[in-house]
Design a protein around this motif. Structure first.
Motif, PDB file in Angstrom:
ATOM      1  N   PRO A 237      86.160  76.502 -56.824  1.00 25.30           N
ATOM      2  CA  PRO A 237      86.245  75.176 -57.458  1.00 25.30           C
ATOM      3  C   PRO A 237      84.891  74.565 -57.791  1.00 25.30           C
ATOM      4  O   PRO A 237      84.804  73.362 -58.056  1.00 25.30           O
ATOM      5  CB  PRO A 237      86.975  74.343 -56.397  1.00 25.30           C
ATOM      6  CG  PRO A 237      86.536  74.947 -55.103  1.00 25.30           C
ATOM      7  CD  PRO A 237      86.277  76.406 -55.358  1.00 25.30           C
ATOM      8  N   ALA A 238      83.830  75.374 -57.780  1.00 30.33           N
ATOM      9  CA  ALA A 238      82.486  74.814 -57.966  1.00 30.33           C
ATOM     10  C   ALA A 238      82.333  74.110 -59.304  1.00 30.33           C
ATOM     11  O   ALA A 238      81.644  73.084 -59.400  1.00 30.33           O
ATOM     12  CB  ALA A 238      81.436  75.925 -57.832  1.00 30.33           C
ATOM     13  N   GLY A 239      82.957  74.621 -60.353  1.00 30.62           N
ATOM     14  CA  GLY A 239      82.852  73.975 -61.662  1.00 30.62           C
ATOM     15  C   GLY A 239      83.459  72.588 -61.659  1.00 30.62           C
ATOM     16  O   GLY A 239      82.888  71.637 -62.207  1.00 30.62           O
ATOM     17  N   LEU A 240      84.625  72.452 -61.032  1.00 29.86           N
ATOM     18  CA  LEU A 240      85.264  71.142 -60.922  1.00 29.86           C
ATOM     19  C   LEU A 240      84.414  70.185 -60.104  1.00 29.86           C
ATOM     20  O   LEU A 240      84.211  69.027 -60.490  1.00 29.86           O
ATOM     21  CB  LEU A 240      86.643  71.299 -60.278  1.00 29.86           C
ATOM     22  CG  LEU A 240      87.369  70.005 -59.907  1.00 29.86           C
ATOM     23  CD1 LEU A 240      87.619  69.143 -61.134  1.00 29.86           C
ATOM     24  CD2 LEU A 240      88.671  70.301 -59.176  1.00 29.86           C
ATOM     25  N   PHE A 241      83.884  70.655 -58.967  1.00 35.27           N
ATOM     26  CA  PHE A 241      83.062  69.785 -58.119  1.00 35.27           C
ATOM     27  C   PHE A 241      81.789  69.344 -58.838  1.00 35.27           C
ATOM     28  O   PHE A 241      81.344  68.204 -58.679  1.00 35.27           O
ATOM     29  CB  PHE A 241      82.715  70.506 -56.821  1.00 35.27           C
ATOM     30  CG  PHE A 241      83.893  70.717 -55.903  1.00 35.27           C
ATOM     31  CD1 PHE A 241      85.039  69.950 -56.045  1.00 35.27           C
ATOM     32  CD2 PHE A 241      83.857  71.676 -54.910  1.00 35.27           C
ATOM     33  CE1 PHE A 241      86.135  70.132 -55.218  1.00 35.27           C
ATOM     34  CE2 PHE A 241      84.946  71.877 -54.067  1.00 35.27           C
ATOM     35  CZ  PHE A 241      86.084  71.089 -54.223  1.00 35.27           C
TER      36      PHE A 241
END
Length: 387
Positions: A237-241
């Motif tokens: 989920p790094a892109g969302l975070f």
């Protein structure tokens, strides 16, 4: 990953490698020809630039604004009070970066980039389709020359979303979990539902653990003993975070992409009611389904195909696709057709099913190519509003 299968064919398989690369290229050309013919039939302005602008409808304009101007910081006098934050940043950023090198009109750069992404998605699909040439032909035809190919060849997120989704599942099939985690992180920066693919990653890890003789109860302990698997999960989920952090630092609301949905008429409700309302929206004249009916039928078909994936024990893909349909369905049916056809596991499954028979295979191929013209005319004319 899939490019290795194409670039390093085994002895005697060079002709297959050439075919794998040539088939989607053929449909790139045929799709352009068919869609341009549809454009020329309704427009008096010639040229590829005019064609690209004509296909840029609905959300496409938002992505152009993000690519050229970035995200707003309110207040902005004399401009819309609906922010661009509901549209995720990765694809507009990619187009903006390419435009620095090739300083052409944004829509031209985006159109070519979308075609390249869709072509690459076809190559990645080859091993996912278990090197079934007939299914591969149908899948490439659907993406690049099919009735909804305008979604995959203009400035919408579907081309990149399909490519990254395919990369995730190919990496999972090969137990390359770190690669799957990186692709998942990029997917979560492309569209909100991209973050849901992490469930498919965990399911594949669980399956691997069980195949190695482990029990369900010992899975958490096994997982904690594999730092590489934990990293793959945590970076998904790094892109969302990263997008949440950006919004918090720039406008003070990290969840603006959710809060702005109300301005677009997306308010949480009963998905069954939305489906019923869509199916009940019968046309006032004629027999062609209305846009709400198309959307409702697409959602039902997508959920049915998700169930087929589950029946085939592709549990990760089934759960991911079902969640990607149900989550937006909780708000309304808007853009549902685009969301469903942009789910690579579903369209691959459809290609496999249609290619199984010598009768359905050529019929489906002809229908894909024939429908491309009429659906493009409808898209340019605005008759496919919000699908």
């Amino acid at each position: 990953m899939a490019l290795e299968d194409v670039a390093r064919p085994s002895a005697g398989g060079r002709s297959i490698a050439v075919a794998v690369a040539a088939v989607p290229l053929l449909f790139v050309v045929s799709g352009l020809a068919i869609r341009y013919a549809a454009f020329a039939s309704v427009s008096e302005e010639p040229g590829f630039a005019a064609y690209a602008r004509a296909l840029c409808r609905w959300d496409c304009a938002w992505y152009i604004d993000i690519s050229e101007q970035g995200y707003e910081r309110f207040p902005i006098p004399n401009q819309s009070n609906v922010g661009r934050w509901g549209f995720f940043p990765l694809y507009p950023m990619l187009v903006a970066a390419i435009r620095v090198v090739f300083p052409f009109q944004t829509i031209l750069v985006a159109t070519i980039t979308s075609i390249v992404c869709s072509y690459a998605a076809c190559l990645v699909a080859w091993p996912l389709l278990e090197k079934n040439m007939r299914a591969y032909v149908l899948y490439c035809a659907f993406l690049l020359s099919g009735p909804f190919s305008f979604h995959f060849t203009t400035f919408l997120t579907e081309p990149l979303f399909v490519l990254l989704t395919s990369c995730v599942f190919l990496a999972l099939n090969r137990s390359s979990y770190l690669a799957a985690g990186v692709a998942s992180a990029l997917l979560s920066a492309t569209r909100l539902v991209g973050v849901l693919v992490v469930f498919a990653t965990v399911i594949q890890m669980f399956r691997q653990h069980r195949e190695q003789g482990g029990s369900a109860l010992s899975f958490p302990r096994w997982l904690l003993g594999r730092p590489d698997l934990l990293v793959a999960i945590l970076i998904s989920p790094a892109g969302l975070f990263a997008y949440i952090l950006f919004l918090y630092l720039t406008i003070g609301d990290g969840f603006a992409f959710l809060h702005v949905q109300r301005a677009f008429g997306r308010v949480a409700g009963n998905p069954l009611v939305f489906l019923w309302d869509g199916l009940s929206a019968v046309p006032a004249t004629g027999w062609l389904p209305t846009a709400p009916q198309w959307s409702a039928l697409a959602a039902i078909a997508g959920l049915a195909l998700s169930a087929v994936l589950a029946a085939r024990r592709q549990y990760g893909a089934a759960l991911f696709c079902a969640l990607c349909i149900i989550l937006p369905l909780i708000t309304n049916l808007a853009s549902m057709v685009r969301y469903v056809v942009g789910l690579a596991p579903l369209t691959m499954l459809l290609a496999v099913l249609l290619s199984a028979s010598r009768l359905t295979y050529p019929v489906a191929l002809v229908l894909f190519l024939g429908a491309c013209y009429f659906m493009t005319v409808a898209w340019i004319g605005g008759y496919l509003a919000l699908v």
